[in-house]
Design an enzyme around this catalytic site. Structure first.
Site, PDB file in Angstrom:
ATOM      1  N   HIS A  85      -1.552  -5.585   1.326  1.00  0.00           N
ATOM      2  CA  HIS A  85      -2.959  -6.133   1.201  1.00  0.00           C
ATOM      3  C   HIS A  85      -2.625  -7.808   0.285  1.00  0.00           C
ATOM      4  O   HIS A  85      -1.619  -7.893   0.372  1.00  0.00           O
ATOM      5  CB  HIS A  85      -4.006  -5.412  -0.834  1.00  0.00           C
ATOM      6  CG  HIS A  85      -4.785  -6.325  -0.572  1.00  0.00           C
ATOM      7  ND1 HIS A  85      -6.156  -6.416  -0.307  1.00  0.00           N
ATOM      8  CD2 HIS A  85      -5.479  -6.995  -1.217  1.00  0.00           C
ATOM      9  CE1 HIS A  85      -6.840  -7.520  -0.555  1.00  0.00           C
ATOM     10  NE2 HIS A  85      -5.907  -7.950  -1.775  1.00  0.00           N
TER      11      HIS A  85
ATOM     12  N   LYS B  76       0.648  -1.613  -0.434  1.00  0.00           N
ATOM     13  CA  LYS B  76      -0.109   0.135   0.372  1.00  0.00           C
ATOM     14  C   LYS B  76       1.111   1.158   0.240  1.00  0.00           C
ATOM     15  O   LYS B  76       2.384   0.686   0.224  1.00  0.00           O
ATOM     16  CB  LYS B  76      -0.824  -0.355   0.714  1.00  0.00           C
ATOM     17  CG  LYS B  76      -1.883  -1.503   0.781  1.00  0.00           C
ATOM     18  CD  LYS B  76      -2.490  -1.633   2.167  1.00  0.00           C
ATOM     19  CE  LYS B  76      -4.287  -2.460   2.248  1.00  0.00           C
ATOM     20  NZ  LYS B  76      -4.488  -2.716   3.607  1.00  0.00           N
TER      21      LYS B  76
ATOM     22  N   ARG C  17      -2.006 -14.744   3.708  1.00  0.00           N
ATOM     23  CA  ARG C  17      -2.369 -14.043   4.857  1.00  0.00           C
ATOM     24  C   ARG C  17      -2.282 -14.145   6.365  1.00  0.00           C
ATOM     25  O   ARG C  17      -1.459 -12.907   7.164  1.00  0.00           O
ATOM     26  CB  ARG C  17      -3.925 -14.818   4.761  1.00  0.00           C
ATOM     27  CG  ARG C  17      -4.936 -14.407   3.349  1.00  0.00           C
ATOM     28  CD  ARG C  17      -5.565 -12.756   3.262  1.00  0.00           C
ATOM     29  NE  ARG C  17      -6.852 -12.331   4.735  1.00  0.00           N
ATOM     30  CZ  ARG C  17      -7.170 -11.257   4.852  1.00  0.00           C
ATOM     31  NH1 ARG C  17      -7.057 -10.847   3.565  1.00  0.00           N
ATOM     32  NH2 ARG C  17      -8.116 -11.662   6.453  1.00  0.00           N
TER      33      ARG C  17
ATOM     34  N   GLU D 210      -8.480 -10.185  -8.487  1.00  0.00           N
ATOM     35  CA  GLU D 210      -8.022  -8.697  -8.115  1.00  0.00           C
ATOM     36  C   GLU D 210      -6.894  -9.233  -9.494  1.00  0.00           C
ATOM     37  O   GLU D 210      -6.309  -7.862  -9.244  1.00  0.00           O
ATOM     38  CB  GLU D 210      -7.685  -9.772  -6.593  1.00  0.00           C
ATOM     39  CG  GLU D 210      -8.537  -9.189  -5.203  1.00  0.00           C
ATOM     40  CD  GLU D 210      -8.587  -9.164  -4.656  1.00  0.00           C
ATOM     41  OE1 GLU D 210      -6.883  -9.816  -4.055  1.00  0.00           O
ATOM     42  OE2 GLU D 210      -9.435  -8.967  -3.018  1.00  0.00           O
TER      43      GLU D 210
ATOM     44  N   ARG E 247       2.617  -7.083   9.104  1.00  0.00           N
ATOM     45  CA  ARG E 247       1.765  -5.779   9.742  1.00  0.00           C
ATOM     46  C   ARG E 247       2.549  -6.381  11.251  1.00  0.00           C
ATOM     47  O   ARG E 247       2.515  -4.999  11.822  1.00  0.00           O
ATOM     48  CB  ARG E 247       0.452  -6.840   9.716  1.00  0.00           C
ATOM     49  CG  ARG E 247       0.421  -5.840   8.453  1.00  0.00           C
ATOM     50  CD  ARG E 247      -1.610  -6.549   8.376  1.00  0.00           C
ATOM     51  NE  ARG E 247      -1.837  -5.603   7.276  1.00  0.00           N
ATOM     52  CZ  ARG E 247      -3.492  -6.473   6.729  1.00  0.00           C
ATOM     53  NH1 ARG E 247      -4.217  -7.072   7.619  1.00  0.00           N
ATOM     54  NH2 ARG E 247      -3.975  -6.172   5.098  1.00  0.00           N
TER      55      ARG E 247
ATOM     56  N   THR F 292      -5.609  -7.931  10.627  1.00  0.00           N
ATOM     57  CA  THR F 292      -5.893  -6.105  10.147  1.00  0.00           C
ATOM     58  C   THR F 292      -5.099  -5.526  10.796  1.00  0.00           C
ATOM     59  O   THR F 292      -4.678  -5.153  10.666  1.00  0.00           O
ATOM     60  CB  THR F 292      -7.004  -6.360   9.918  1.00  0.00           C
ATOM     61  OG1 THR F 292      -7.728  -7.799   8.620  1.00  0.00           O
ATOM     62  CG2 THR F 292      -8.017  -5.261   8.866  1.00  0.00           C
TER      63      THR F 292
ATOM     64  N   TYR G  24     -12.200  -2.489  -3.267  1.00  0.00           N
ATOM     65  CA  TYR G  24     -12.876  -2.829  -2.124  1.00  0.00           C
ATOM     66  C   TYR G  24     -14.113  -2.822  -1.734  1.00  0.00           C
ATOM     67  O   TYR G  24     -14.707  -2.515  -1.263  1.00  0.00           O
ATOM     68  CB  TYR G  24     -12.631  -1.981  -1.307  1.00  0.00           C
ATOM     69  CG  TYR G  24     -10.879  -1.685  -0.854  1.00  0.00           C
ATOM     70  CD1 TYR G  24     -10.752  -3.122   0.244  1.00  0.00           C
ATOM     71  CD2 TYR G  24      -9.804  -0.957  -0.134  1.00  0.00           C
ATOM     72  CE1 TYR G  24      -9.448  -3.400   0.422  1.00  0.00           C
ATOM     73  CE2 TYR G  24      -8.654  -1.107  -0.611  1.00  0.00           C
ATOM     74  CZ  TYR G  24      -8.294  -2.863  -0.142  1.00  0.00           C
ATOM     75  OH  TYR G  24      -7.144  -2.653   0.310  1.00  0.00           O
TER      76      TYR G  24
ATOM     77  N   PHE H  89     -15.976   3.749   7.269  1.00  0.00           N
ATOM     78  CA  PHE H  89     -14.529   4.047   6.948  1.00  0.00           C
ATOM     79  C   PHE H  89     -13.904   3.855   5.520  1.00  0.00           C
ATOM     80  O   PHE H  89     -12.780   4.498   5.317  1.00  0.00           O
ATOM     81  CB  PHE H  89     -12.723   3.003   7.138  1.00  0.00           C
ATOM     82  CG  PHE H  89     -13.797   1.851   7.338  1.00  0.00           C
ATOM     83  CD1 PHE H  89     -13.251   1.519   5.887  1.00  0.00           C
ATOM     84  CD2 PHE H  89     -14.828   0.525   8.982  1.00  0.00           C
ATOM     85  CE1 PHE H  89     -12.741  -0.464   6.198  1.00  0.00           C
ATOM     86  CE2 PHE H  89     -14.057  -0.229   7.923  1.00  0.00           C
ATOM     87  CZ  PHE H  89     -13.461  -0.984   7.019  1.00  0.00           C
TER      88      PHE H  89
ATOM     89  N   ASN I 270      -1.867  -0.146   7.949  1.00  0.00           N
ATOM     90  CA  ASN I 270      -1.392  -1.722   7.469  1.00  0.00           C
ATOM     91  C   ASN I 270      -0.657  -1.982   6.297  1.00  0.00           C
ATOM     92  O   ASN I 270      -0.644  -3.802   6.231  1.00  0.00           O
ATOM     93  CB  ASN I 270      -2.535  -2.056   7.687  1.00  0.00           C
ATOM     94  CG  ASN I 270      -3.011  -3.136   6.635  1.00  0.00           C
ATOM     95  OD1 ASN I 270      -3.263  -2.467   5.977  1.00  0.00           O
ATOM     96  ND2 ASN I 270      -4.895  -3.287   7.428  1.00  0.00           N
TER      97      ASN I 270
HETATM   98  P1  DAT Z   1      -7.731  -6.959   5.574  1.00  0.00           P
HETATM   99  O1  DAT Z   1      -7.243  -6.485   4.461  1.00  0.00           O
HETATM  100  O2  DAT Z   1      -6.989  -7.913   6.524  1.00  0.00           O
HETATM  101  O3  DAT Z   1      -7.965  -8.155   4.252  1.00  0.00           O
HETATM  102  P2  DAT Z   1     -10.408  -6.641   5.326  1.00  0.00           P
HETATM  103  O4  DAT Z   1     -10.331  -6.725   4.275  1.00  0.00           O
HETATM  104  O5  DAT Z   1     -11.124  -6.411   6.426  1.00  0.00           O
HETATM  105  O6  DAT Z   1      -8.737  -6.364   6.115  1.00  0.00           O
HETATM  106  O7  DAT Z   1     -10.705  -4.900   5.068  1.00  0.00           O
HETATM  107  C1  DAT Z   1      -9.992  -3.976   4.280  1.00  0.00           C
HETATM  108  C2  DAT Z   1      -8.541  -2.650   4.479  1.00  0.00           C
HETATM  109  O8  DAT Z   1      -9.587  -1.865   5.008  1.00  0.00           O
HETATM  110  C3  DAT Z   1      -7.827  -2.859   6.306  1.00  0.00           C
HETATM  111  O9  DAT Z   1      -6.743  -3.690   5.528  1.00  0.00           O
HETATM  112  C4  DAT Z   1      -8.017  -1.866   6.316  1.00  0.00           C
HETATM  113  C5  DAT Z   1      -9.331  -1.525   6.353  1.00  0.00           C
HETATM  114  N1  DAT Z   1     -10.503  -1.388   7.170  1.00  0.00           N
HETATM  115  C6  DAT Z   1     -10.480  -2.523   7.750  1.00  0.00           C
HETATM  116  N2  DAT Z   1     -11.226  -2.547   8.849  1.00  0.00           N
HETATM  117  C7  DAT Z   1     -11.183  -1.185   9.189  1.00  0.00           C
HETATM  118  C8  DAT Z   1     -11.765  -0.696  10.397  1.00  0.00           C
HETATM  119  N3  DAT Z   1     -12.468  -1.358  11.126  1.00  0.00           N
HETATM  120  N4  DAT Z   1     -11.174   1.267  10.364  1.00  0.00           N
HETATM  121  C9  DAT Z   1     -10.495   1.774   8.852  1.00  0.00           C
HETATM  122  N5  DAT Z   1      -9.659   0.955   8.364  1.00  0.00           N
HETATM  123  C10 DAT Z   1      -9.894  -0.609   8.632  1.00  0.00           C
HETATM  124 MG    MG Z   2      -9.699  -7.977   2.677  1.00  0.00          MG
END
Ligand code: DAT
Ligand code: MG
Length: 151
Positions: A117, A11, A87, A128, A104, A93, A51, A59, A114
């Site tokens: 991805h 990222k 993963r 993707e 991370r 996350t 996303y 968010f 973080n």
């Molecule tokens: P990951 O990236 O671990 O697969 P995710 O798919 O649930 O997590 O979410 C995608 C991204 O969105 C994550 O890397 C950071 C952001 N994100 C997720 N949950 C969040 C939250 N509660 N507050 C702020 N950003 C968040």
């Molecule tokens: Mg994800």
């Protein structure tokens, strides 16, 4: 034992912080095969499509701003069990909950920054990679180390 493809992305914070080599290195050393790699400034529409499952989250606008705030490094990696394994290498996350030894866990402190991805299922890996790469940008090749990774 299923060969899978996963989409991994450094990222914008990872690029700005000079962590590109470190992050690529972890997947390389694990033994996955790199099939796509590029530095890329992501347009807003692509970030929203990537996303799309999080569209209703509070968010979401901040997430889109973050992902489009600077160049990202797009990668396609392939290997047996690559999706779940990547993963695990990436960690939780929320970087404060991510185990030490994970990307991370070692390199980040906040969910909104973080650094990396990774696809969450083989289906999303395919989806993707197709979303972020054009066909001519991917390479299939035989790694000389293959017989030293798997018997
Ligand atoms: P990951 O990236 O671990 O697969 P995710 O798919 O649930 O997590 O979410 C995608 C991204 O969105 C994550 O890397 C950071 C952001 N994100 C997720 N949950 C969040 C939250 N509660 N507050 C702020 N950003 C968040
Ligand atoms: Mg994800």
């Amino acid at each position: 034992e299923q060969v899978e493809e996963t989409y991994i992305m450094v990222k914008p914070d990872g690029v700005q912080r000079g962590l590109v080599g470190e992050i690529i290195s972890r997947f390389e050393k694990k033994g996955f095969r790199l099939t796509g790699l590029k530095l890329f400034q992501c347009p807003k529409e692509l970030a929203e499509e990537h996303y799309k499952d999080l569209k209703t989250k509070s968010f979401f606008p901040k997430l889109i701003n973050y992902i489009t705030s600077g160049p990202v490094v797009c990668m396609a990696w392939e290997g047996v069990g690559a999706v779940a394994s990547a993963r695990k290498l990436i960690g939780s996350t929320n970087p404060l909950q991510a185990e030490p030894g994970t990307i991370r866990g070692d390199l980040a402190v906040q969910t909104g920054r973080n650094v990396v991805h990774g696809s969450d299922s083989p289906e999303n890996g395919k989806r993707e990679i197709a979303l972020w790469f054009k066909e001519g940008e991917l390479c299939q090749w035989t790694a000389v180390q293959a017989p030293w990774l798997r018997e």
